[in-house]
Design a protein around this motif. Structure first.
Motif, PDB file in Angstrom:
ATOM      1  N   GLU A 145       0.822  -1.211   0.000  1.00 38.35           N
ATOM      2  CA  GLU A 145       0.000   0.000   0.000  1.00 38.35           C
ATOM      3  C   GLU A 145       0.855   1.260   0.000  1.00 38.35           C
ATOM      4  O   GLU A 145       0.328   2.364  -0.156  1.00 38.35           O
ATOM      5  CB  GLU A 145      -0.928  -0.006   1.218  1.00 38.35           C
ATOM      6  N   SER A 146       2.159   1.094   0.186  1.00 37.82           N
ATOM      7  CA  SER A 146       3.062   2.247   0.183  1.00 37.82           C
ATOM      8  C   SER A 146       4.440   1.775  -0.248  1.00 37.82           C
ATOM      9  O   SER A 146       4.668   0.583  -0.460  1.00 37.82           O
ATOM     10  CB  SER A 146       3.133   2.887   1.577  1.00 37.82           C
ATOM     11  N   GLY A 147       5.383   2.721  -0.377  1.00 34.79           N
ATOM     12  CA  GLY A 147       6.741   2.383  -0.754  1.00 34.79           C
ATOM     13  C   GLY A 147       6.896   2.172  -2.246  1.00 34.79           C
ATOM     14  O   GLY A 147       5.986   2.452  -3.036  1.00 34.79           O
ATOM     15  N   ALA A 150       4.191   0.153  -4.222  1.00 36.27           N
ATOM     16  CA  ALA A 150       2.950   0.865  -4.556  1.00 36.27           C
ATOM     17  C   ALA A 150       3.216   1.912  -5.622  1.00 36.27           C
ATOM     18  O   ALA A 150       2.373   2.163  -6.492  1.00 36.27           O
ATOM     19  CB  ALA A 150       2.377   1.517  -3.300  1.00 36.27           C
TER      20      ALA A 150
END
Length: 245
Positions: A145-147, A150
């Motif tokens: 969902e991040s990084g 994503a």
């Protein structure tokens, strides 16, 4: 007679205790060092990663002499391309072919070793890659969902489907052998210290000991020089400090 038997019994107990302590000491010493085969993988991976074919050649000879099979060395070089690129791996494979031809001409018959077993799994490669990552890390690696995963979902998919499914699932090498190859590569490259730290952690997760990783750093220093050895030592020290907290 009874006195003699008692003395004999005491002597046997003492001897048994000394033998047990000696075996424990030997096992402890073995846990501090890599096997000859493990040691031989390190310069093969390191010299391939930096493209030093001149020093790679004797390292390949040494690997075969240490008991690595032809397929184990080939697999380590194939695995390496995911971290250092196709050109490095292909040049290394070509050098390995030359080494095998030379040894065959000298009458040396090196063991081929088993090839990779077929993968019989109906799940998607993404699912299999996620499972492999769980086995290596103990953490759930679903869709990020991040990084960076994503930010660029394609690389997340390629990483899990190819590296951790197509490559890591091949049973020619153990997880520990693959991680030894990876940390050898990452210790050779500049600017990848965070990845080296992650793979030091994975190495510990798959059975390499703290002492063996220290032995690895010593070999890296001998193979690549003091500067690379100091960087690897610093990264390892940080990993061990964080794991002990």
């Amino acid at each position: 007679m009874k006195k003699f038997s008692t003395q004999l019994l005491i002597s046997l107990i003492v001897a048994s205790s000394c033998l047990s302590l000696d075996l424990k000491a030997q096992n402890s010493e073995q846990n501090q060092r890599l096997s000859e085969k493990q040691q031989a993988l390190i310069p093969i991976a390191a010299y391939t990663a930096i493209g030093d074919l001149q020093r790679l050649k004797p390292a390949l000879h040494n690997g075969l002499d240490a008991g690595l099979t032809v397929n184990e060395i080939k697999e380590s070089i194939v695995h390496l391309y995911a971290y250092a690129g196709f050109p490095r791996s292909i040049r290394s494979l070509q050098t390995f072919m030359e080494v095998l031809e030379e040894r065959e001409a000298e009458g040396i018959n090196d063991e081929l070793g088993p090839e990779a077993s077929p993968i019989n799994d109906d799940r998607s490669k993404y699912e299999r890659g996620v499972e492999t990552l769980y086995e290596l890390t103990g953490s759930d690696w679903g869709k990020p969902e991040s990084g960076y995963g994503a930010f660029a979902p394609a690389i997340d998919r390629f990483l899990k489907e190819h590296l951790f499914a197509d490559l890591f699932e091949r049973d020619v090498l153990t997880y520990a052998q693959r991680e030894l190859v990876v940390i050898s590569i990452l210790s050779s490259l500049d600017g990848v210290e965070p990845m080296l730290g992650s793979h030091f952690n994975l190495s510990l997760n798959v059975g390499l000991t703290t002492g063996q990783l220290q032995h690895f750093v010593d070999i890296i220093e001998t193979t690549l020089g003091e500067e690379k050895g100091e960087i690897a030592q610093s990264v390892l020290d940080n990993v061990l400090e964080n794991r002990s907290e």
